[in-house]
Design an enzyme around this catalytic site. Structure first.
Site, PDB file in Angstrom:
ATOM      1  N   HIS A 215       0.805  -1.216   0.000  1.00  0.00           N
ATOM      2  CA  HIS A 215       0.000   0.000   0.000  1.00  0.00           C
ATOM      3  C   HIS A 215       0.844   1.275   0.000  1.00  0.00           C
ATOM      4  O   HIS A 215       0.316   2.351  -0.232  1.00  0.00           O
ATOM      5  CB  HIS A 215      -0.977  -0.014   1.177  1.00  0.00           C
ATOM      6  CG  HIS A 215      -2.174  -0.860   0.893  1.00  0.00           C
ATOM      7  ND1 HIS A 215      -2.103  -2.226   0.787  1.00  0.00           N
ATOM      8  CD2 HIS A 215      -3.461  -0.542   0.635  1.00  0.00           C
ATOM      9  CE1 HIS A 215      -3.290  -2.714   0.507  1.00  0.00           C
ATOM     10  NE2 HIS A 215      -4.147  -1.709   0.406  1.00  0.00           N
ATOM     11  N   SER A 219      -0.039  -1.194  -6.386  1.00  0.00           N
ATOM     12  CA  SER A 219       0.363  -2.269  -7.289  1.00  0.00           C
ATOM     13  C   SER A 219       1.214  -1.733  -8.432  1.00  0.00           C
ATOM     14  O   SER A 219       1.014  -0.613  -8.894  1.00  0.00           O
ATOM     15  CB  SER A 219      -0.871  -2.939  -7.885  1.00  0.00           C
ATOM     16  OG  SER A 219      -1.619  -3.571  -6.890  1.00  0.00           O
ATOM     17  N   LYS A 243     -13.665  -7.870  -9.694  1.00  0.00           N
ATOM     18  CA  LYS A 243     -12.795  -8.662 -10.568  1.00  0.00           C
ATOM     19  C   LYS A 243     -12.189  -9.834  -9.779  1.00  0.00           C
ATOM     20  O   LYS A 243     -12.074 -10.948 -10.290  1.00  0.00           O
ATOM     21  CB  LYS A 243     -11.690  -7.765 -11.128  1.00  0.00           C
ATOM     22  CG  LYS A 243     -10.972  -8.388 -12.312  1.00  0.00           C
ATOM     23  CD  LYS A 243      -9.973  -7.412 -12.922  1.00  0.00           C
ATOM     24  CE  LYS A 243      -9.198  -8.073 -14.038  1.00  0.00           C
ATOM     25  NZ  LYS A 243      -8.170  -7.210 -14.604  1.00  0.00           N
ATOM     26  N   ASP A 244     -11.805  -9.555  -8.531  1.00  0.00           N
ATOM     27  CA  ASP A 244     -11.272 -10.625  -7.688  1.00  0.00           C
ATOM     28  C   ASP A 244     -12.345 -11.659  -7.370  1.00  0.00           C
ATOM     29  O   ASP A 244     -12.061 -12.850  -7.245  1.00  0.00           O
ATOM     30  CB  ASP A 244     -10.695 -10.044  -6.388  1.00  0.00           C
ATOM     31  CG  ASP A 244      -9.313  -9.423  -6.603  1.00  0.00           C
ATOM     32  OD1 ASP A 244      -8.746  -9.629  -7.685  1.00  0.00           O
ATOM     33  OD2 ASP A 244      -8.808  -8.757  -5.688  1.00  0.00           O
ATOM     34  N   GLU A 287       6.443 -33.701  -2.297  1.00  0.00           N
ATOM     35  CA  GLU A 287       5.257 -33.208  -2.979  1.00  0.00           C
ATOM     36  C   GLU A 287       5.678 -32.429  -4.225  1.00  0.00           C
ATOM     37  O   GLU A 287       6.789 -31.900  -4.303  1.00  0.00           O
ATOM     38  CB  GLU A 287       4.478 -32.287  -2.035  1.00  0.00           C
ATOM     39  CG  GLU A 287       3.829 -33.038  -0.888  1.00  0.00           C
ATOM     40  CD  GLU A 287       2.580 -33.762  -1.342  1.00  0.00           C
ATOM     41  OE1 GLU A 287       2.708 -34.894  -1.868  1.00  0.00           O
ATOM     42  OE2 GLU A 287       1.480 -33.221  -1.175  1.00  0.00           O
TER      43      GLU A 287
END
Lengths: 424, 259
Positions: A215, A219, A243-244, A287
């Protein structure tokens, strides 16, 4: 927004005056958080990772209520969850596959950062915290895989903890300390359970700092050009919340297809055999999300030319130690990326040469993963060694050189300029 | 547009990478043995276990396998979920003896099994099992189809894979040759032969039939939640598709004013 004046509801107003939590949320994920308007779907994976973390913590706590961390009961208690606990199978399959989903999402998130240069100034600390989150996730996932006390749990734990014995002088004592005894046994299982329960909260704390750092400058974006003003931005809410939300839906479909229709596809059948210290599985594999690192670890044999060079012909350290160091270095090096990469241009869109090397690097990581799942024999050894060499060459040599030699394409003025140009 | 295309390529590459990596997991040492792929009723999104096959498979387990193999994770009461009535379960369980106790005098005693008991094991412990089987330990069968690469296909192949060893194969004393067992030397003698059981429902007991029935039963034993899982899965996926559709429509609407 002083004294909570913008809120009309008297209760909200009263609270906001004393604890400005509503404006905090608004500034974090709400309409008060301006975000570049040109983010593509690659920017969905950060919020997805956060959601998977919450899913893992919630399902994990519920599982812990029914799990018994004792070598005699652990395997049976997991099967009890699968058979007798109401919807225990669902919770466990979500948790089990959730671990894989977490890594898929985080790996995409990281490769996005590599492609668009999100790690560059002024987001270096944001990136470093991200790598720390990856390390914490790896420790958590490794210890979690031990808990069902299957054959791969036990032998995976044995192989990985044994790596620390390569450390000179204190290696053996260190391993005994990790085990809480002289082999992987009940104290090890208890310890791993305690830490597996603790680590997600450490990750949660790191995620908080990660978002805090995010923040500060907001972004990055696909063209990698700094935001020039309000015309380049849109509020996070409702644009990116919706959108998320859509991205979350797509992701959950993918996730739930595994949970309901291929719950064991990403696992290993040997882990449905209870741990037996007297029987070694023919082929111990970690894994899938550890396989690239496992390949790097195993690449270091006595005749590997990189080992010969860094150990001064075998004099400085054993191949085992070199492999362990290389495995950790492969992740630690990522933290130095902001300084290894001297290019001022962030996005690959304007770095034609870097872009090609990015794809080669991605292919190399996939190749390492493939090799990590194969037995260390024949051509696999050589391919693994070449792929390992390339991994380090890319980070240590190619990236710094490109920063100097590459001539980037012209970068647009601003996000708005780029968007209006491509829209017509 | 280019944004979207390159991001999709990146996404696809990482996802594909994951699949390649996972697919590369080779589960067994030595040369890979090709296991024939069979169709099972419980495969696919709507798969269910065939009830008659489960009943026959239980009979095979009880009459053949259970002489050596335990089924510790399954309780008699679990048979209720595949159509056995309470009375049937009681009668079935009562054939078996389990140890209970201590009683008021402090002694252990045996009693007929109750529906709440887990399947009675043929041996008191692993050592007793080894002693009775020339040193080999017959594994518990509760998770067999999940605990072997190839799952049900492998189990079926193993049960029907007994052959004469090829010329020059060095078969150890007391071992059998099996085309699908890793290393081909297996301590278990061929357990299934024509008419090895007499089916209560009159189905002809061919080797193929017996192997397929007991595999079905053991697949259920390993994944008793399978039918419920697949039924719930359909609802969850349909819900998510509708949810995602609405979210997409909403996204389109909200973003319509962004340029």
């Amino acid at each position: 927004m002083a004294s909570g004046g913008i809120y009309e509801n008297p209760v909200v107003k009263w609270i906001e005056y004393r604890l400005p939590i509503f404006s905090f949320v608004d500034h974090s994920l709400g309409s008060g958080y301006p975000t570049p308007k040109n983010l593509n779907y690659m920017w969905n994976f950060g919020s997805l990772a956060g959601i998977v973390l919450v899913i893992m913590i919630v399902t994990g706590i519920v599982l812990a209520m029914q799990y018994t961390a004792h070598v005699d009961y652990a395997f049976a208690s997991v099967e009890r969850i699968m058979r007798d606990v109401n919807y225990g199978w669902l919770i466990r399959y979500i948790h089990m596959n959730g671990a894989s989903m977490f890594f898929i999402v985080v790996y995409i998130h990281m490769f996005r950062g590599l492609y668009y240069g999100s790690y560059k100034a002024p987001r270096e600390i944001l990136w470093i915290i991200g790598v720390l989150i990856l390390l914490a996730m790896m420790a958590t996932a490794f210890m979690g895989y031990v808990l069902p006390w299957g054959q791969m749990s036990f032998w995976g734990a044995t192989v990985i903890t044994n790596l620390f014995s390569a450390i000179p002088l204190v290696g053996d004592q260190l391993v005994t300390w990790l085990w809480g005894g002289f082999s992987v046994d009940n104290p090890t299982l208890n310890k791993f359970f305690a830490l597996h329960y603790l680590m997600p909260f450490v990750i949660f704390g790191l995620v908080f700092v990660h978002i805090w750092a995010l923040h500060r400058f907001g972004s990055n974006n696909p063209i990698g050009v700094d935001v020039k003003g309000p015309q380049d931005q849109i509020p996070f809410h409702p644009y990116y919340t919706v959108k998320d939300l859509f991205g979350l839906g797509v992701f959950l479909i993918f996730f739930m297809l595994f949970v309901f229709y291929a719950p064991n596809y990403l696992g290993h059948p040997d882990n449905y055999i209870e741990a037996n210290p007297l029987v070694t599985p023919p082929h111990i594999v970690p894994e899938w999300y550890f396989l690239p690192f496992y390949a790097i670890l195993r690449a270091f044999t006595d005749d590997f030319f990189v080992y010969q060079i860094i150990s001064l012909g075998g004099w400085l350290m054993t191949a085992k130690l070199a492999g362990v160091l290389a495995m950790f270095a492969s992740i630690i090096l990522l933290m130095l990326l902001p300084w290894l990469d001297r290019s001022k241009v962030r996005s690959s869109k304007f770095r034609p040469v870097y872009k090609q090397f990015f794809w080669i690097f991605l292919a190399d990581c996939v190749l390492l993963g493939y090799i990590g799942g194969k037995p260390a024999e024949g051509a696999y050894v050589l391919i693994g060694q070449l792929a390992t060499t390339w991994y380090f060459l890319h980070l240590i040599v190619i990236i710094p050189l490109l920063g100097i030699l590459e001539r980037p394409r012209p970068v647009p003025e601003s996000i708005s300029a780029a968007v209006t140009k491509s829209a017509h | 547009m280019r944004n979207t295309v390159s991001s999709l390529v990146l996404l696809a590459a990482v996802a594909l990478g994951g699949v390649v990596i996972t697919g590369s997991d080779s589960h067994a040492a030595g040369p890979a043995i090709d296991i024939p792929d069979r169709q099972w009723s419980w495969e696919g999104p709507f798969g269910t276990f065939e009830r008659p096959a489960l009943r026959r498979g239980l009979q095979v387990y009880a009459e053949v396998c259970s002489a050596c193999h335990s089924l510790e994770l399954v309780a008699y009461r679990n048979l209720g979920s595949i159509g056995f009535s309470e009375a049937e379960i009681k009668t079935f369980a009562a054939q078996f003896e389990v140890t209970d106790g201590p009683d008021e005098e402090g002694d252990m005693y045996t009693r007929p099994a109750r529906p709440s008991d887990h399947f009675a094991s043929p041996f008191a412990n692993d050592n007793a099992a080894r002693a009775a089987n020339a040193g080999a330990l017959p594994p518990d069968l509760s998770l067999m189809t999940k605990a072997r690469a190839g799952g049900a296909d492998y189990l079926h192949a193993l049960l029907t894979g007994y052959e004469e060893p090829p010329a020059g194969f060095d078969l150890l004393e007391g071992m059998s040759y099996n085309a699908y067992f890793p290393g081909h030397q297996i301590a278990m003698a061929a357990p299934i032969y024509e008419d090895g059981v007499e089916y209560a429902d009159g189905t002809p007991a061919t080797v193929e039939q017996i192997a397929s029935d007991v595999t079905t039963f053991l697949a259920w034993a390993a994944e008793p939640e399978l039918e419920e899982r697949k039924r719930l899965g359909i609802k969850v996926i349909i819900f998510l598709i509708v949810f995602t559709g609405f979210a997409y429509a909403l996204k389109r609407k909200i973003w319509s004013d962004v340029h």
